[in-house]
Scaffold this motif. Structure first.
Motif, mmCIF file in Angstrom:
data_model
loop_
_atom_site.group_PDB
_atom_site.id
_atom_site.type_symbol
_atom_site.label_atom_id
_atom_site.label_comp_id
_atom_site.label_asym_id
_atom_site.label_seq_id
_atom_site.Cartn_x
_atom_site.Cartn_y
_atom_site.Cartn_z
ATOM 1 N N SER A 112 35.294 33.514 38.843
ATOM 2 C CA SER A 112 35.335 32.080 39.106
ATOM 3 C C SER A 112 36.672 31.456 38.722
ATOM 4 O O SER A 112 37.078 30.449 39.293
ATOM 5 C CB SER A 112 34.210 31.379 38.335
ATOM 6 N N THR A 113 37.350 32.027 37.756
ATOM 7 C CA THR A 113 38.618 31.451 37.291
ATOM 8 C C THR A 113 39.732 32.461 37.482
ATOM 9 O O THR A 113 40.454 32.798 36.550
ATOM 10 C CB THR A 113 38.523 31.051 35.805
ATOM 11 N N ALA A 114 39.849 32.980 38.702
ATOM 12 C CA ALA A 114 40.850 34.009 38.974
ATOM 13 C C ALA A 114 42.264 33.472 38.752
ATOM 14 O O ALA A 114 42.586 32.352 39.151
ATOM 15 C CB ALA A 114 40.709 34.507 40.410
ATOM 16 N N ALA A 119 51.260 32.387 39.312
ATOM 17 C CA ALA A 119 51.158 31.402 38.243
ATOM 18 C C ALA A 119 51.049 32.046 36.865
ATOM 19 O O ALA A 119 50.747 31.365 35.891
ATOM 20 C CB ALA A 119 49.940 30.503 38.489
ATOM 21 N N VAL A 120 51.296 33.337 36.788
ATOM 22 C CA VAL A 120 51.137 34.042 35.510
ATOM 23 C C VAL A 120 52.184 33.603 34.503
ATOM 24 O O VAL A 120 51.895 33.312 33.347
ATOM 25 C CB VAL A 120 51.220 35.567 35.717
ATOM 26 N N SER A 325 48.498 44.542 48.933
ATOM 27 C CA SER A 325 48.341 43.320 48.128
ATOM 28 C C SER A 325 48.488 42.066 48.963
ATOM 29 O O SER A 325 48.889 41.018 48.447
ATOM 30 C CB SER A 325 49.391 43.318 47.003
ATOM 31 N N SER A 326 48.176 42.165 50.233
ATOM 32 C CA SER A 326 48.379 41.030 51.148
ATOM 33 C C SER A 326 47.577 39.807 50.724
ATOM 34 O O SER A 326 48.013 38.665 50.912
ATOM 35 C CB SER A 326 48.016 41.431 52.582
ATOM 36 N N GLU A 327 46.396 40.000 50.114
ATOM 37 C CA GLU A 327 45.574 38.862 49.689
ATOM 38 C C GLU A 327 46.236 38.086 48.557
ATOM 39 O O GLU A 327 45.882 36.937 48.300
ATOM 40 C CB GLU A 327 44.194 39.338 49.257
ATOM 41 N N ASN A 328 47.168 38.724 47.854
ATOM 42 C CA ASN A 328 47.876 38.071 46.747
ATOM 43 C C ASN A 328 49.344 37.819 47.102
ATOM 44 O O ASN A 328 50.204 37.778 46.216
ATOM 45 C CB ASN A 328 47.792 38.928 45.480
ATOM 46 N N LEU A 402 42.862 43.093 31.184
ATOM 47 C CA LEU A 402 43.315 42.372 32.372
ATOM 48 C C LEU A 402 42.239 41.430 32.915
ATOM 49 O O LEU A 402 42.533 40.302 33.311
ATOM 50 C CB LEU A 402 43.754 43.363 33.452
ATOM 51 N N ARG A 403 40.987 41.883 32.909
ATOM 52 C CA ARG A 403 39.912 40.982 33.366
ATOM 53 C C ARG A 403 39.769 39.794 32.405
ATOM 54 O O ARG A 403 39.521 38.669 32.826
ATOM 55 C CB ARG A 403 38.584 41.731 33.483
ATOM 56 N N GLY A 404 39.929 40.065 31.124
ATOM 57 C CA GLY A 404 39.873 38.974 30.149
ATOM 58 C C GLY A 404 40.994 37.970 30.330
ATOM 59 O O GLY A 404 40.829 36.771 30.065
ATOM 60 N N MET A 405 42.166 38.421 30.783
ATOM 61 C CA MET A 405 43.297 37.515 31.004
ATOM 62 C C MET A 405 43.133 36.686 32.267
ATOM 63 O O MET A 405 43.888 35.738 32.487
ATOM 64 C CB MET A 405 44.598 38.327 31.077
ATOM 65 N N GLY A 406 42.172 37.070 33.132
ATOM 66 C CA GLY A 406 41.895 36.262 34.311
ATOM 67 C C GLY A 406 42.198 36.923 35.636
ATOM 68 O O GLY A 406 42.031 36.297 36.689
ATOM 69 N N PHE A 407 42.624 38.183 35.636
ATOM 70 C CA PHE A 407 42.874 38.881 36.890
ATOM 71 C C PHE A 407 41.536 39.357 37.464
ATOM 72 O O PHE A 407 40.787 40.065 36.796
ATOM 73 C CB PHE A 407 43.818 40.067 36.666
ATOM 74 N N ASP A 408 41.247 38.974 38.715
ATOM 75 C CA ASP A 408 39.930 39.279 39.269
ATOM 76 C C ASP A 408 39.933 40.610 40.013
ATOM 77 O O ASP A 408 40.929 41.336 40.035
ATOM 78 C CB ASP A 408 39.468 38.143 40.189
ATOM 79 N N ASN A 409 38.784 40.927 40.645
ATOM 80 C CA ASN A 409 38.644 42.246 41.263
ATOM 81 C C ASN A 409 39.354 42.363 42.609
ATOM 82 O O ASN A 409 39.272 43.408 43.251
ATOM 83 C CB ASN A 409 37.161 42.612 41.429
ATOM 84 N N ASN A 410 40.075 41.327 43.030
ATOM 85 C CA ASN A 410 40.902 41.416 44.236
ATOM 86 C C ASN A 410 42.347 41.781 43.910
ATOM 87 O O ASN A 410 43.162 41.956 44.815
ATOM 88 C CB ASN A 410 40.884 40.081 45.000
#
Length: 594
Positions: A112-114, A119-120, A325-328, A402-410
């Protein structure tokens, strides 16, 4: 030696050495007091009271000693603690799999908060006015007259001889040796012979300089600074029966100073016309004159370019990662995962394999390092290693961070690594958290990788390049690879290393709290990311006379003048302008899409 005895003149009542300072007293000694006879019963009572007081005082000390000893064990558990058994220390046990199973549902459902990759990084370096990069001759005035033996002072000087060095270690340890060799050759006004690489039992790579780097580019890039040749001329080799081992070999002390090279090495070079320095790892101090630092910078960021075979495949891998990584927006994360079998063994850390894992690691240590880990004075403490942050992070721990820092599964992740220890088991949770997980083996075809198989340094060169151009680089263990990468990324990305360095001592404590909630862990990881962001732009204060930080990890501000070799790269963002500075030359063209 017999002590001296001073005799007093006749009739003198002086005392020799009677005072604390060893001086002789000139005043007569006072008369003896008359003896007083004390009754026997009173003497016994006095002795009893004195004995009781002494016993009580000693008993108090005896009671305090065990308490002091126990406190010492808890505060600084050292090698001697192995004699009294294992003492539990918070964070010393690997319980990450248990924590993951407890938090797994929360982790996998939390998108929810990807965190957007662009913006890192919040911190920015203050832009500085560009300074013109001085040429070689202009730098000579910065060198004390007593040290002006470099070819930088005058191109008309006759070289003092030929310098042969043998670099050892892995890819980036060899890179350090090459850059230092260029600097030493400039210092001694010597002709540098293309460095040779030692075959190491751990790295097991028989590659030569030309297999990894572009020799022609190396020689031409250093022209006007240091003369480089491929071989020692026949007329000199003939004097030594064409046997390199017959050439005078100097074992230089580690981190040798400029004065050491001038006073100890240069006379031998002038006498014989050629010298050989072996080994040549970390054989030049970090604190050197400005023109020596310039040579290091030119060697590292301009002269060292990977060979065409490496750069061609590396460019393809970068293109494929951008496409994946086209989605990002073509941005991806690279992770230097040091969870290889030999690294786990060398760290002396234990995970969840029990006795079988310990036995397996003991066998690997004995095979690779002989009796190094069995010396009597060496105490192996896996628990302390983990608490002190010396254990390589597992793939599972990297995923949770990494998931804790906010990077999502995409998020797309590139793993820069050798063979992972028990890959099926340890990579499974990381793939579960990040399905878009890639390696050089998954991006390249078997035919493309075939020429690199069995050559660890060539494989590392591919990982180096893909990691260099990632938006986020994650280092999980120390070593030359991450240090060189952080410095190179600082050099390319306007002073920001764009690197995540997990606080492992803090992390191991968090990953042992079975009552911890996912929201708490996320908060701590975001703080950890912010700290990496802040430190990514830091430039250590450098004292001109005592530089201890690595020029390869912190190239700024010393290497800043190299930017002037390109046309306003920092302002225009034109990657093509600094193609010559990159180890794969035109590879930086592809990073324009990042």
């Amino acid at each position: 030696m017999k002590s001296k005895i001073h005799h007093q003149p006749n009739g003198s009542n002086g005392v020799v050495g009677g005072s604390d300072n060893g001086c002789r007293s000139e005043s007569p000694s006072p008369p003896l007091s008359p003896s007083r006879r004390v009754p026997r019963r009173q003497r016994r009572q006095t002795l009893f009271r004195a004995s009781s007081f002494s016993l009580r005082r000693n008993l108090r000390y005896l009671l305090l000693l065990p308490m002091i000893y126990a406190s010492g064990l808890l505060m600084c558990v050292g090698p001697f603690s192995g004699l009294v058994g294992w003492v539990y220390i918070p964070g010393s046990v690997y319980r990450s799999p248990e924590i993951y199973q407890k938090l797994r549902d929360d982790i996998l459902s939390d998108n929810s908060t990807a965190l957007e990759l662009e913006a890192v990084w919040k911190f920015k370096r203050r832009p500085k006015m560009p300074k013109p990069c001085p040429n070689a001759t202009a730098l000579s005035h910065l060198v004390p007259s007593s040290q002006r033996i470099s070819s930088l002072e005058s191109s008309a000087l006759t070289p003092s001889g030929y310098l042969i060095v043998e670099a050892n270690g892995g890819l980036n340890q060899q890179r350090s040796a090459i850059c230092n060799a260029v600097a030493v050759a400039g210092l001694l006004n010597a002709v540098l012979v293309i460095p040779q690489f030692e075959f190491h039992a751990i790295w097991k790579d028989s590659s030569s300089f030309g297999d990894i780097y572009d020799e022609d580019h190396f020689i031409s890039s250093l022209e006007g600074y240091v003369k480089v040749v491929r071989d020692v001329p026949d007329e000199i080799m003939n004097r030594f029966n064409y046997n390199v081992t017959s050439i005078p070999t100097i074992r230089v002390q580690a981190w040798a100073t400029v004065n050491y090279y001038i006073g100890e090495v240069n006379p031998v070079l002038k006498e014989h016309g050629v010298i050989r320095i072996s080994p040549f790892a970390n054989r030049l101090a970090m604190s050197v004159p400005p023109y020596i630092q310039l040579l290091r910078c030119i060697a590292n960021y301009k002269a060292l370019k990977f060979s065409s075979s490496i750069s061609t495949l590396a460019e393809k891998l970068v293109d494929r990662m951008i496409e994946k990584s086209s989605e990002n927006g073509g941005k991806y994360i690279s992770v230097h995962l040091r969870f290889e079998e030999d690294m786990v063994a060398f760290s002396c850390c234990l995970y969840e394999g029990g006795r079988a894992e310990k036995f397996e690691m003991d066998v690997i240590r004995q095979k690779s390092w002989k009796g190094k880990f069995k010396r009597k004075d060496r105490v192996i403490r896996p628990d302390l290693n983990r608490v002190n942050g010396k254990c390589p992070l597992t793939p599972l721990e990297v995923g949770m961070v990494l998931r804790g820092m906010g990077f999502d599964n995409n998020t797309s992740i590139y793993l820069a690594s050798g063979g992972i220890y028990h890959p099926e088991k340890h990579l499974a949770p990381l793939r579960e958290m990040f399905p878009h997980l890639y390696t050089k083996e998954s991006l390249a075809t078997p035919e493309e990788l075939a020429p690199f198989e069995g050559y660890s340094s060539r494989m590392a060169a591919l990982d180096y390049t893909v990691s260099l151009l990632s938006e986020v680089f994650v280092t999980t263990q120390g070593g030359n690879f991450p240090h060189f990468l952080m410095g190179h990324r600082r050099f390319l990305f306007g002073g920001h290393a764009k690197t995540i360095i997990p606080d492992k001592p803090k992390l191991v404590l968090l990953l042992q709290d079975m009552d911890m909630r996912w929201e708490v862990f996320k908060k701590e990881m975001k703080l950890m990311l912010g700290e990496s962001d802040r430190k990514g732009v830091m430039v250590p204060r450098v004292r001109k006379i005592n530089r201890k930080t690595s020029i390869y990890t912190y190239p700024l501000p010393e290497c800043e003048c190299i930017f002037q070799l390109s046309s306003n790269f920092s302002n225009t963002g034109n990657i093509q302008n600094i193609g010559a500075l990159h180890p794969t030359s035109n590879l930086l063209m592809s990073s324009a899409r990042l």
